[in-house]
Design a protein around this motif. Structure first.
Motif, PDB file in Angstrom:
ATOM      1  N   LEU A 258       9.079  -3.461  -3.419  1.00 20.71           N
ATOM      2  CA  LEU A 258       7.816  -2.727  -3.377  1.00 20.71           C
ATOM      3  C   LEU A 258       7.027  -2.948  -2.080  1.00 20.71           C
ATOM      4  O   LEU A 258       6.509  -1.986  -1.502  1.00 20.71           O
ATOM      5  CB  LEU A 258       6.967  -3.091  -4.596  1.00 20.71           C
ATOM      6  CG  LEU A 258       7.603  -2.754  -5.963  1.00 20.71           C
ATOM      7  CD1 LEU A 258       6.655  -3.133  -7.092  1.00 20.71           C
ATOM      8  CD2 LEU A 258       7.961  -1.282  -6.039  1.00 20.71           C
ATOM      9  N   PRO A 259       6.884  -4.193  -1.578  1.00 25.67           N
ATOM     10  CA  PRO A 259       6.158  -4.353  -0.294  1.00 25.67           C
ATOM     11  C   PRO A 259       6.838  -3.632   0.866  1.00 25.67           C
ATOM     12  O   PRO A 259       6.154  -3.160   1.788  1.00 25.67           O
ATOM     13  CB  PRO A 259       6.165  -5.878  -0.085  1.00 25.67           C
ATOM     14  CG  PRO A 259       6.364  -6.455  -1.437  1.00 25.67           C
ATOM     15  CD  PRO A 259       7.251  -5.485  -2.168  1.00 25.67           C
ATOM     16  N   ILE A 260       8.179  -3.561   0.837  1.00 26.36           N
ATOM     17  CA  ILE A 260       8.899  -2.849   1.907  1.00 26.36           C
ATOM     18  C   ILE A 260       8.561  -1.368   1.871  1.00 26.36           C
ATOM     19  O   ILE A 260       8.247  -0.753   2.908  1.00 26.36           O
ATOM     20  CB  ILE A 260      10.415  -3.073   1.769  1.00 26.36           C
ATOM     21  CG1 ILE A 260      10.746  -4.566   1.884  1.00 26.36           C
ATOM     22  CG2 ILE A 260      11.174  -2.260   2.814  1.00 26.36           C
ATOM     23  CD1 ILE A 260      12.201  -4.888   1.633  1.00 26.36           C
ATOM     24  N   GLU A 261       8.609  -0.782   0.669  1.00 21.50           N
ATOM     25  CA  GLU A 261       8.263   0.635   0.524  1.00 21.50           C
ATOM     26  C   GLU A 261       6.806   0.873   0.918  1.00 21.50           C
ATOM     27  O   GLU A 261       6.475   1.869   1.567  1.00 21.50           O
ATOM     28  CB  GLU A 261       8.492   1.092  -0.922  1.00 21.50           C
ATOM     29  CG  GLU A 261       9.931   1.031  -1.395  1.00 21.50           C
ATOM     30  CD  GLU A 261      10.812   2.078  -0.728  1.00 21.50           C
ATOM     31  OE1 GLU A 261      10.290   2.904   0.046  1.00 21.50           O
ATOM     32  OE2 GLU A 261      12.033   2.070  -0.983  1.00 21.50           O
ATOM     33  N   ALA A 262       5.936  -0.049   0.538  1.00 23.62           N
ATOM     34  CA  ALA A 262       4.505   0.094   0.879  1.00 23.62           C
ATOM     35  C   ALA A 262       4.302   0.079   2.393  1.00 23.62           C
ATOM     36  O   ALA A 262       3.483   0.843   2.929  1.00 23.62           O
ATOM     37  CB  ALA A 262       3.701  -1.017   0.217  1.00 23.62           C
ATOM     38  N   SER A 263       5.051  -0.788   3.110  1.00 24.94           N
ATOM     39  CA  SER A 263       4.903  -0.833   4.569  1.00 24.94           C
ATOM     40  C   SER A 263       5.379   0.463   5.209  1.00 24.94           C
ATOM     41  O   SER A 263       4.781   0.942   6.185  1.00 24.94           O
ATOM     42  CB  SER A 263       5.678  -2.027   5.131  1.00 24.94           C
ATOM     43  OG  SER A 263       7.084  -1.851   4.970  1.00 24.94           O
ATOM     44  N   TYR A 264       6.467   1.047   4.665  1.00 23.12           N
ATOM     45  CA  TYR A 264       6.929   2.342   5.166  1.00 23.12           C
ATOM     46  C   TYR A 264       5.846   3.409   4.986  1.00 23.12           C
ATOM     47  O   TYR A 264       5.591   4.228   5.884  1.00 23.12           O
ATOM     48  CB  TYR A 264       8.199   2.775   4.432  1.00 23.12           C
ATOM     49  CG  TYR A 264       9.443   1.998   4.797  1.00 23.12           C
ATOM     50  CD1 TYR A 264       9.552   1.326   6.005  1.00 23.12           C
ATOM     51  CD2 TYR A 264      10.520   1.941   3.922  1.00 23.12           C
ATOM     52  CE1 TYR A 264      10.681   0.603   6.335  1.00 23.12           C
ATOM     53  CE2 TYR A 264      11.675   1.227   4.243  1.00 23.12           C
ATOM     54  CZ  TYR A 264      11.748   0.567   5.451  1.00 23.12           C
ATOM     55  OH  TYR A 264      12.872  -0.137   5.785  1.00 23.12           O
ATOM     56  N   LEU A 265       5.205   3.400   3.809  1.00 24.51           N
ATOM     57  CA  LEU A 265       4.179   4.404   3.532  1.00 24.51           C
ATOM     58  C   LEU A 265       2.973   4.230   4.459  1.00 24.51           C
ATOM     59  O   LEU A 265       2.425   5.212   4.962  1.00 24.51           O
ATOM     60  CB  LEU A 265       3.737   4.312   2.068  1.00 24.51           C
ATOM     61  CG  LEU A 265       4.806   4.609   1.003  1.00 24.51           C
ATOM     62  CD1 LEU A 265       4.218   4.442  -0.388  1.00 24.51           C
ATOM     63  CD2 LEU A 265       5.376   6.010   1.171  1.00 24.51           C
ATOM     64  N   ARG A 266       2.560   2.988   4.688  1.00 24.08           N
ATOM     65  CA  ARG A 266       1.431   2.737   5.590  1.00 24.08           C
ATOM     66  C   ARG A 266       1.744   3.203   7.015  1.00 24.08           C
ATOM     67  O   ARG A 266       0.926   3.834   7.682  1.00 24.08           O
ATOM     68  CB  ARG A 266       1.094   1.243   5.605  1.00 24.08           C
ATOM     69  CG  ARG A 266       0.355   0.746   4.383  1.00 24.08           C
ATOM     70  CD  ARG A 266       0.021  -0.723   4.521  1.00 24.08           C
ATOM     71  NE  ARG A 266      -0.659  -1.232   3.350  1.00 24.08           N
ATOM     72  CZ  ARG A 266      -1.969  -1.118   3.118  1.00 24.08           C
ATOM     73  NH1 ARG A 266      -2.728  -0.493   4.012  1.00 24.08           N
ATOM     74  NH2 ARG A 266      -2.508  -1.608   2.019  1.00 24.08           N
TER      75      ARG A 266
END
Length: 406
Positions: A258-266
């Motif tokens: 989840l943090p990896i996906e969140a960083s991509y989105l940011r």
């Protein structure tokens, strides 16, 4: 000069003086109140000196509109084409409107101006033969006059000085008698030779100056359109990956992902936020960036319902811009060629294809529950309603009304 295509997210900016014509119709006088001059404005460069996108609004000029240089109008208004402050630009409401407008310009050259010049040349050849045959065949005198009258009456309005001179010569050539009242058809070939020289000059101007400029502008606009579509697909792909992670349950659930996906989105949100001023996508991309940021926060907090909500909005919006909007533009260009240039629709095949594609787009919009407009001036109303109007106009054989609906 070779074309340097500008990147979508890292554009070149240029501060320059600007002269804009707000309204212009070919063949009509340009009113001075429609000419706006701006001392300095920051623009996104697509083709320096020729094609820009506005980054800010000034009076009637809105952010995200396209400005395209019009050399013919600049010269008509007796301004210096080499002085940036006096170059006259026309406004288009987004890349789709600009593409539609320049496809129409190219069509005028391809389907109207060039064929008319060729027909004009063929007419002068006939006049030469008629002139040589008049003394032996008096009945050809009336045929000669009818031919000239028909051409002068049916030739479309032009402001080309060479063509206007050629038309004047054509009118003079319609009279086989000279200024002394004597029957003198031998003077007609000399006048026709002058007409042919003027036609050749006009054809060279179209072939060597006007059409290459139109084609270059179309290439720049098409590249911009394609970059917007590809970026929309990238956003949809990243949002789709995050959406699958947010929906994953059971043993496949991986909280470390989840943090990896969140960083991509940011990262993606920061790339697109306020970077693309183009109407009408600037507003939707700003909303998309905000939804990406909200989804990133929700993923970091492991609030899956909230993340899914925002990511679904992004996925729907990017599907609209990556798939449905380009199909609607193609539909608009096809219908525009039929309406503006009176192209024949053999066996109604083209009309049926246009109707079916309009229906398919409408169904796709209904299935995706898109309550958004596809063009800047339609933002306030659901696009699907305009496609219902489009469908009704096609059924009624009102092609002009159908084109206005999209």
């Amino acid at each position: 000069m070779p074309i340097t295509f500008q990147p979508l997210l890292n554009p070149t900016l240029d501060e320059r003086p600007l002269t804009v014509c707000l309204r212009y119709e070919h063949g009509k006088k340009v009113c001075q109140e429609d000419i706006i001059q701006i001392r300095a404005i920051v623009l996104t460069v697509l083709d320096k000196g020729f094609v820009y996108v506005t980054n800010e609004g000034r009076g009637p000029i809105l952010p995200g509109q396209y400005l395209i240089y019009n050399q013919w109008l600049t010269e008509k208004l007796r301004r210096d084409p080499n002085n940036p402050a006096e170059q006259v630009f026309l406004i288009y409401d987004g890349v789709d409107d600009a593409l539609a407008g320049f496809h129409r310009v190219r069509g005028k050259y391809r389907y109207m101006k060039v064929p008319n010049l060729e027909a004009f040349g063929q007419t002068t050849e006939k006049l030469i033969w008629y002139a040589y045959d008049m003394k032996r065949f008096p009945e050809l005198v009336s045929a000669h006059e009818e031919l000239v009258d028909h051409w002068v009456m049916n030739y479309p309005t032009t402001e080309d000085a060479d063509l206007l001179t050629a038309l004047d010569e054509m009118i003079d050539a319609s009279d086989p008698d000279d200024i002394l009242g004597r029957r003198n058809p031998r003077r007609i070939p000399l006048m026709c030779f002058m007409i042919q020289r003027l036609l050749a000059k006009s054809q060279c101007n179209i072939r060597d100056v006007a059409m290459p400029r139109v084609e270059r502008t179309l290439l720049v606009l098409a590249d911009r359109h394609d970059q917007i579509v590809e970026q929309s697909k990238l956003i949809r792909r990243v949002a789709g990956n995050a959406l699958r992670s947010a929906r994953t349950t059971g043993d496949a659930y991986d909280p470390a992902r989840l943090p990896i996906e969140a960083s991509y989105l940011r990262q993606l949100a920061e790339e697109i936020l306020f970077k693309v001023p183009d109407r009408p996508i600037s507003r939707s991309w700003t909303n998309t960036a905000h939804n990406l940021l909200y989804a990133a926060i929700a993923l970091e907090q492991q609030d899956m319902d909230e993340a899914v909500h925002h990511l679904e909005i992004v996925e729907r919006m990017m599907t609209l811009q990556a798939e449905i909007a380009p199909r609607l533009l193609t539909l608009r260009l096809d219908l525009g060629r039929v309406v503006h240039f009176k192209l024949p629709m053999t066996n109604e095949v083209l009309r049926e294809a246009i109707r079916l594609e309009g229906r398919n787009i409408r169904v796709a919009l209904q299935g995706g529950d898109y309550d958004v407009g596809l063009r800047g001036k339609l933002v306030a109303a659901p696009a699907v309603e305009h496609l219902y109007v489009f469908h009704d106009r096609i059924i009624e054989n009102d092609l002009t009304g159908a084109l206005a609906a999209i």
